[in-house]
Design a protein around this motif. Structure first.
Motif, PDB file in Angstrom:
ATOM      1  N   GLU A   1       0.816  -1.205   0.000  1.00 52.95           N
ATOM      2  CA  GLU A   1       0.000   0.000   0.000  1.00 52.95           C
ATOM      3  C   GLU A   1       0.853   1.260   0.000  1.00 52.95           C
ATOM      4  N   ASP A   2       2.159   1.140   0.374  1.00 50.14           N
ATOM      5  CA  ASP A   2       3.027   2.314   0.376  1.00 50.14           C
ATOM      6  C   ASP A   2       3.456   2.720  -1.021  1.00 50.14           C
ATOM      7  N   ILE A   3       3.214   1.868  -2.009  1.00 48.69           N
ATOM      8  CA  ILE A   3       3.558   2.190  -3.395  1.00 48.69           C
ATOM      9  C   ILE A   3       2.309   2.742  -4.068  1.00 48.69           C
ATOM     10  N   SER A   4       2.477   3.878  -4.689  1.00 46.72           N
ATOM     11  CA  SER A   4       1.323   4.579  -5.274  1.00 46.72           C
ATOM     12  C   SER A   4       0.661   3.736  -6.347  1.00 46.72           C
ATOM     13  N   GLU A   5      -0.670   3.833  -6.401  1.00 43.16           N
ATOM     14  CA  GLU A   5      -1.438   3.200  -7.474  1.00 43.16           C
ATOM     15  C   GLU A   5      -1.646   4.243  -8.562  1.00 43.16           C
ATOM     16  N   VAL A   6      -1.048   3.998  -9.737  1.00 43.38           N
ATOM     17  CA  VAL A   6      -1.113   4.959 -10.851  1.00 43.38           C
ATOM     18  C   VAL A   6      -1.469   4.214 -12.127  1.00 43.38           C
ATOM     19  N   GLY A   7      -1.633   4.959 -13.203  1.00 42.69           N
ATOM     20  CA  GLY A   7      -1.996   4.344 -14.467  1.00 42.69           C
ATOM     21  C   GLY A   7      -0.795   3.764 -15.193  1.00 42.69           C
ATOM     22  N   ARG A   8      -1.101   3.164 -16.343  1.00 38.37           N
ATOM     23  CA  ARG A   8      -0.014   2.673 -17.199  1.00 38.37           C
ATOM     24  C   ARG A   8       0.766   3.865 -17.760  1.00 38.37           C
ATOM     25  N   ASN A   9       1.869   3.565 -18.386  1.00 37.17           N
ATOM     26  CA  ASN A   9       2.634   4.565 -19.122  1.00 37.17           C
ATOM     27  C   ASN A   9       3.127   5.683 -18.196  1.00 37.17           C
ATOM     28  N   THR A  10       3.466   5.338 -16.937  1.00 40.72           N
ATOM     29  CA  THR A  10       4.074   6.293 -16.014  1.00 40.72           C
ATOM     30  C   THR A  10       5.408   5.735 -15.556  1.00 40.72           C
ATOM     31  N   MET A  11       6.172   6.573 -14.828  1.00 43.35           N
ATOM     32  CA  MET A  11       7.525   6.154 -14.449  1.00 43.35           C
ATOM     33  C   MET A  11       7.567   5.494 -13.081  1.00 43.35           C
ATOM     34  N   GLY A  12       6.566   5.761 -12.240  1.00 45.14           N
ATOM     35  CA  GLY A  12       6.560   5.183 -10.909  1.00 45.14           C
ATOM     36  C   GLY A  12       7.256   6.060  -9.885  1.00 45.14           C
ATOM     37  N   VAL A  13       7.326   5.569  -8.649  1.00 49.64           N
ATOM     38  CA  VAL A  13       7.947   6.293  -7.543  1.00 49.64           C
ATOM     39  C   VAL A  13       9.107   5.471  -7.002  1.00 49.64           C
ATOM     40  N   THR A  14       9.963   6.128  -6.218  1.00 54.12           N
ATOM     41  CA  THR A  14      11.106   5.427  -5.629  1.00 54.12           C
ATOM     42  C   THR A  14      10.629   4.435  -4.571  1.00 54.12           C
ATOM     43  N   VAL A  15      10.934   3.191  -4.782  1.00 54.64           N
ATOM     44  CA  VAL A  15      10.568   2.136  -3.831  1.00 54.64           C
ATOM     45  C   VAL A  15      11.762   1.760  -2.961  1.00 54.64           C
ATOM     46  N   MET A  16      12.925   1.623  -3.576  1.00 57.45           N
ATOM     47  CA  MET A  16      14.153   1.240  -2.860  1.00 57.45           C
ATOM     48  C   MET A  16      15.289   2.115  -3.348  1.00 57.45           C
ATOM     49  N   ASP A  17      16.023   2.678  -2.423  1.00 57.13           N
ATOM     50  CA  ASP A  17      17.139   3.563  -2.757  1.00 57.13           C
ATOM     51  C   ASP A  17      18.389   2.708  -2.971  1.00 57.13           C
ATOM     52  N   VAL A  18      18.692   2.385  -4.227  1.00 55.86           N
ATOM     53  CA  VAL A  18      19.866   1.560  -4.515  1.00 55.86           C
ATOM     54  C   VAL A  18      21.054   2.443  -4.845  1.00 55.86           C
ATOM     55  N   ASP A  19      22.253   1.996  -4.462  1.00 55.24           N
ATOM     56  CA  ASP A  19      23.461   2.750  -4.761  1.00 55.24           C
ATOM     57  C   ASP A  19      23.693   2.829  -6.258  1.00 55.24           C
ATOM     58  N   GLU A  20      24.575   3.747  -6.657  1.00 55.51           N
ATOM     59  CA  GLU A  20      24.819   3.979  -8.077  1.00 55.51           C
ATOM     60  C   GLU A  20      25.315   2.718  -8.789  1.00 55.51           C
ATOM     61  N   ASP A  21      26.123   1.902  -8.056  1.00 59.25           N
ATOM     62  CA  ASP A  21      26.670   0.691  -8.670  1.00 59.25           C
ATOM     63  C   ASP A  21      25.841  -0.548  -8.355  1.00 59.25           C
ATOM     64  N   ASP A  22      24.616  -0.361  -7.870  1.00 60.47           N
ATOM     65  CA  ASP A  22      23.768  -1.470  -7.481  1.00 60.47           C
ATOM     66  C   ASP A  22      22.453  -1.400  -8.255  1.00 60.47           C
ATOM     67  N   ARG A  23      21.731  -2.531  -8.322  1.00 56.91           N
ATOM     68  CA  ARG A  23      20.449  -2.579  -9.022  1.00 56.91           C
ATOM     69  C   ARG A  23      19.516  -3.545  -8.278  1.00 56.91           C
ATOM     70  N   VAL A  24      18.214  -3.323  -8.399  1.00 56.67           N
ATOM     71  CA  VAL A  24      17.239  -4.262  -7.843  1.00 56.67           C
ATOM     72  C   VAL A  24      17.317  -5.555  -8.646  1.00 56.67           C
ATOM     73  N   ALA A  25      17.463  -6.663  -7.959  1.00 59.84           N
ATOM     74  CA  ALA A  25      17.637  -7.949  -8.631  1.00 59.84           C
ATOM     75  C   ALA A  25      16.363  -8.774  -8.637  1.00 59.84           C
ATOM     76  N   SER A  26      15.569  -8.703  -7.544  1.00 57.43           N
ATOM     77  CA  SER A  26      14.435  -9.611  -7.429  1.00 57.43           C
ATOM     78  C   SER A  26      13.397  -9.027  -6.491  1.00 57.43           C
ATOM     79  N   VAL A  27      12.146  -9.429  -6.727  1.00 56.40           N
ATOM     80  CA  VAL A  27      11.021  -8.988  -5.901  1.00 56.40           C
ATOM     81  C   VAL A  27      10.162 -10.209  -5.605  1.00 56.40           C
ATOM     82  N   ASP A  28       9.659 -10.313  -4.365  1.00 53.09           N
ATOM     83  CA  ASP A  28       8.704 -11.361  -4.046  1.00 53.09           C
ATOM     84  C   ASP A  28       7.608 -10.787  -3.158  1.00 53.09           C
ATOM     85  N   VAL A  29       6.497 -11.513  -3.088  1.00 56.13           N
ATOM     86  CA  VAL A  29       5.320 -11.036  -2.365  1.00 56.13           C
ATOM     87  C   VAL A  29       5.054 -11.937  -1.165  1.00 56.13           C
ATOM     88  N   ILE A  30       4.828 -11.312  -0.007  1.00 54.44           N
ATOM     89  CA  ILE A  30       4.339 -12.039   1.160  1.00 54.44           C
ATOM     90  C   ILE A  30       2.839 -11.775   1.223  1.00 54.44           C
TER      91      ILE A  30
END
Length: 831
Positions: free
Chosen positions: A778-807
């Motif tokens: 619920e902390d992630i905004s619900e928006v339409g398609r064709n948008t960029m989204g909001v910051t979910v995780m602050d990753v370092d410049e040399d890092d990237r999000v690798a995986s996501v799972d749902v509880i």
């Protein structure tokens, strides 16, 4: 408290202290207790010996009473030990010596006794003047290399001599022979074990420092008593190894025949004569019925107690009566030993780890000692070789010298020899000047320099040093290991290893180089979006996290690989490790080929009749295969899908014929179509086109949607994300280009994964460098398609999000609104 010292001389009065009697008694009792604990009753975790045993063995070593020497009177050994090292009375020393010689007390006796050293009937040993003893070959291994500065020494009780604080102990004696003792306020009772099993477990710990107690129990099955018998059940063994305390049921070995019960092995520390007498007492008082006669037919070859049954007796009834009253006993394990002089209850892994640390120190000190000796010898040999090269001048200089001192000084001044080299050359005999002798010196010098190089490698490389320890342990196993004597039998209340594993939700982490581990889900509290998360894995510099997912420890995992293979294992077979651990190589758990990586995982107990596995590949092929085709998976895996060259399996979902499949690409395109558009086909089929891709695009994930009740969560590699109603994704035919799901670019990066969620779900995100973060959907905004989204995780410049799972909401724990996690950063403002 005051004291009157007026009547005492001044020099005496100055030494009188006023103390409270209760304080003095308390301190004196503590001093006494610690003296008994550290100096008498408890074994050292490193060599498994109490001081009296250590001193007996060292006294025999000094006196040359080795396994190759003749036996010596026990009274002589006791006298040497008492006079030089252990001034506590000859009888206590002799009792300790006798026990080390008893084959029914020690799994691997350390003393080779000759004469009467007692019996399993409780008979005491003969007087020490009648018995003889010498060291067993195994006890020599306990003292091997003690002259090489491998252990510290301390002054003996009167300061005349020195004694070792601990023995080098080439075998893990504490576990293989066990120990028992009663100190002040505490006691220890460590059972003996099989030498081969303990060494295998120690080698496992060398190869895999993150090994769990369960991993070590694959080698150490349980205690192995010198008297054999049976341990009933594994639950207590596991409890003892995991906590250091446990209560084992030990049952006699017997055979029920038509008219008799023959007992051939007794529980450890059972007095046979007393057992027979008590069975007879039970027969006389009517507690046990159906026994006609009771005979002891034991001899030197072993135990044989015959219980003759009455003609009308039912053997099974008598058997149960004997079990209830006499043929089973409880062995309480308390794994208490001295660690750095302090008593501590230890798990199986801790016992092995402390021994391994001791051997690491011993081998290092031995190698340093040998290196010093080798370098000193090499120095002398270098001088001899240089002298041979200048032999005529050297001989003439020595011949013309006035005396030895003059010759030494001349050699040092003329040829730049060291003092030791010059001394050695002066003392050389003429026979050593022959060409044959010269060749021998050169060969020895080559051997010594090679030895120096090897020793420097051992001292400079931890893995080489551990390799030496491992090699020496395996030599001990080859030399002394034997078969188990104690069997472990099942009972009606027996549990399997799975029953010993708590049923809980865990996170499983997989890296690109296929390191895997599991972590309890409770370690990670929910936090606000935009944080950095906390460390979830210590990945190697050239490795990255590829996947994180939630599973139950009792779930089956179907692990799909980039080669289109599928493997099956239980979640609990993946080792549980800390957040900061790297994990264990998956090749130790699954039979993966070189270059084969885990790309998708399905968690399940069993499949329903109408369920299928829907798969998607990186190049956009989709296929469905009946789930029943994956019920019998070989340990080497089976084919899940046939792949085109350059393609790889990306995602797998369980479907039932009623779902819509949404396939997403890294450039943000998503297509939705009914799963039945991809007909069911066999495991070896390639599949059909699911989405038409641009040249620079590829599939990154797939979800199976049940109508429009959920939202579609999209997360990008730079940590952006959004939720969008599924109603915004119209259903179309497969093999289309789909719709724009999210705008991708330099700011938010390519899509990394898609999931279906509801507001009450929790999400787990993990970065390639091992940062992990748990947030609420619920902390992630619900928006339409064709948008960029909001910051979910602050990753370092040399890092990237690798995986996501749902509880799922029903599994997510209730977390306070203000919950924070260590190392969490402030949320990043939406851009």
């Amino acid at each position: 408290m005051s004291s009157d010292t007026s009547d005492l001389p001044d020099e005496v009065a100055e030494k009188v202290k006023s103390v409270r009697v209760e304080d003095e008694m308390e301190q004196s009792y503590i001093d006494y207790a610690m003296s008994v604990i550290a100096g008498r009753a408890l074994p050292d975790v490193r060599d498994g010996l109490k001081p009296v045993h250590k001193r007996i063995l060292y006294a025999m070593h000094r006196s040359g009473v080795t396994s190759n020497a003749s036996h010596r009177k026990s009274s002589n050994i006791v006298g040497d030990t008492m006079g030089d090292f252990h001034p506590h009375g000859d009888q206590s020393i002799y009792d300790a010596l006798a026990r080390m010689a008893q084959t029914f007390s020690m799994r691997y006796p350390l003393i080779d006794g000759q004469g009467n050293f007692g019996s399993v009937d409780g008979d005491p040993p003969a007087a020490m003047r009648y018995t003889e003893a010498r060291m067993d070959s195994l006890s020599e291994e306990m003292l091997a290399d003690i002259e090489m500065d491998t252990v510290d020494f301390k002054p003996n009780y009167d300061g005349r001599l020195e004694e070792p604080e601990v023995l080098p102990s080439a075998v893990p004696n504490l576990l293989i022979n066990g120990s028992s003792g009663i100190a002040v306020g505490m006691s220890t009772n460590i059972p003996p074990h099989n030498l081969g099993e303990v060494i295998d477990a120690t080698v496992e710990l060398i190869d895999n420092p993150d090994a769990t107690v369960e991993d070590l129990m694959e080698h150490v099955k349980g205690p192995d008593f010198p008297t054999g018998a049976n341990i009933v059940g594994r639950n207590a063994i596991h409890q003892a190894y995991k906590t250091g305390r446990g209560r084992l049921r030990v049952r006699a070995e017997y055979e029920v025949q038509d008219d008799r019960i023959v007992i051939t092995e007794l529980p450890f520390q059972t007095n046979k004569a007393r057992l027979i007498q008590r069975i007879a007492d039970h027969v006389n008082d009517g507690t046990i019925e159906g026994i006609r006669d009771l005979r002891d037919e034991s001899d030197r070859d072993g135990i044989r107690v015959v219980v003759e049954l009455k003609q009308n007796a039912i053997p099974e009834v008598v058997e149960n009566q004997l079990l209830n009253h006499r043929l089973e006993r409880t062995f309480s394990i308390i794994s208490l030993a001295l660690v750095d002089g302090q008593p501590k209850v230890l798990t199986l892994k801790e016992l092995l780890q402390h021994y391994l640390d001791h051997r690491r120190d011993v081998v290092r000190r031995r190698s340093e000692f040998e290196l010093d000796e080798a370098e000193e010898r090499a120095h002398i040999l270098e001088g001899r070789l240089r002298a041979l090269d200048n032999i005529d001048d050297v001989v003439e200089l020595i011949r013309n010298a006035d005396d030895r001192d003059g010759a030494r000084s001349g050699l040092q001044g003329t040829f730049d020899f060291s003092e030791k080299q010059a001394e050695h050359i002066v003392r050389m005999q003429l026979g050593s000047l022959t060409s044959l002798e010269s060749e021998e010196i050169e060969a020895e010098y080559e051997d010594v320099t090679a030895r120096i190089e090897r020793l420097e490698t051992i001292l400079g490389d931890e893995s080489e040093l551990l390799g030496v320890i491992k090699e020496e342990l395996l030599e001990m196993k080859e030399k002394y290991a034997d078969e188990r004597r104690t069997k472990i039998v099942e009972d009606t209340s027996e549990v399997t290893r799975e029953d010993l594993i708590a049923e809980e939700d865990v996170f499983v982490v997989v890296t690109e180089q296929d390191y895997v581990k599991r972590m309890p889900i409770e370690q990670f509290d929910a936090q606000g979006r935009g944080g950095k998360g906390i460390i979830g894995a210590d990945v190697k510099e050239d490795d990255t996290v590829s996947k994180v997912f939630r599973a139950n420890t009792h779930d089956y995992l179907l692990c799909f690989t980039n080669h289109g293979q599928v493997y099956r294992l239980k979640t609990y077979e993946i080792p549980e490790m800390s957040r900061t651990a790297r994990g264990k190589s998956a090749v130790n758990i699954l039979d993966l080929d070189k270059g084969e990586d885990i790309t998708a995982v399905i968690t399940t107990d069993e499949f329903e009749e109408d369920e299928s596995l829907s798969m998607v590949t990186q190049q956009g092929y989709v296929k469905r295969t009946a789930a029943k085709e994956f019920e019998n998976i070989l340990s080497t895996g089976i084919i899940a899908a046939r792949l085109e060259d350059g393609d790889k399996l990306v995602d797998v979902k369980v479907t039932d014929g009623t779902k819509d499949l949404l396939v997403s690409t890294k450039n943000g395109m998503t297509i939705r179509f009914d799963e039945t558009e991809a007909r069911e086909m066999g495991r070896s089929a390639r599949g059909v086109h699911g989405i038409r891709l641009d040249d620079d695009d590829e599939v990154v994930g797939m979800v199976a949607a049940n109508g429009d009740v959920d939202d579609l969560l999209t997360v990008t590699r730079r940590g952006y994300g959004k939720r969008t109603k599924l109603t915004e994704y119209r259903s179309q035919s497969r093999n289309g280009k789909g719709l724009i799901d999210i705008k991708t670019g330099d700011r938010n990066g390519h899509v990394t994964e898609i999931k279906t969620v509801i507001e009450d779900d929790h999400l787990v995100l993990m970065s390639e460098r091992g940062q992990i973060m748990r947030i609420r959907a619920e902390d992630i905004s619900e928006v339409g398609r064709n948008t960029m989204g909001v910051t979910v995780m602050d990753v370092d410049e040399d890092d990237r999000v690798a995986s996501v799972d749902v509880i799922p909401a029903e599994a997510a724990e209730a977390v306070p609104d203000d919950a924070e996690t260590a190392e969490e950063s402030e949320p990043v403002a939406d851009e």
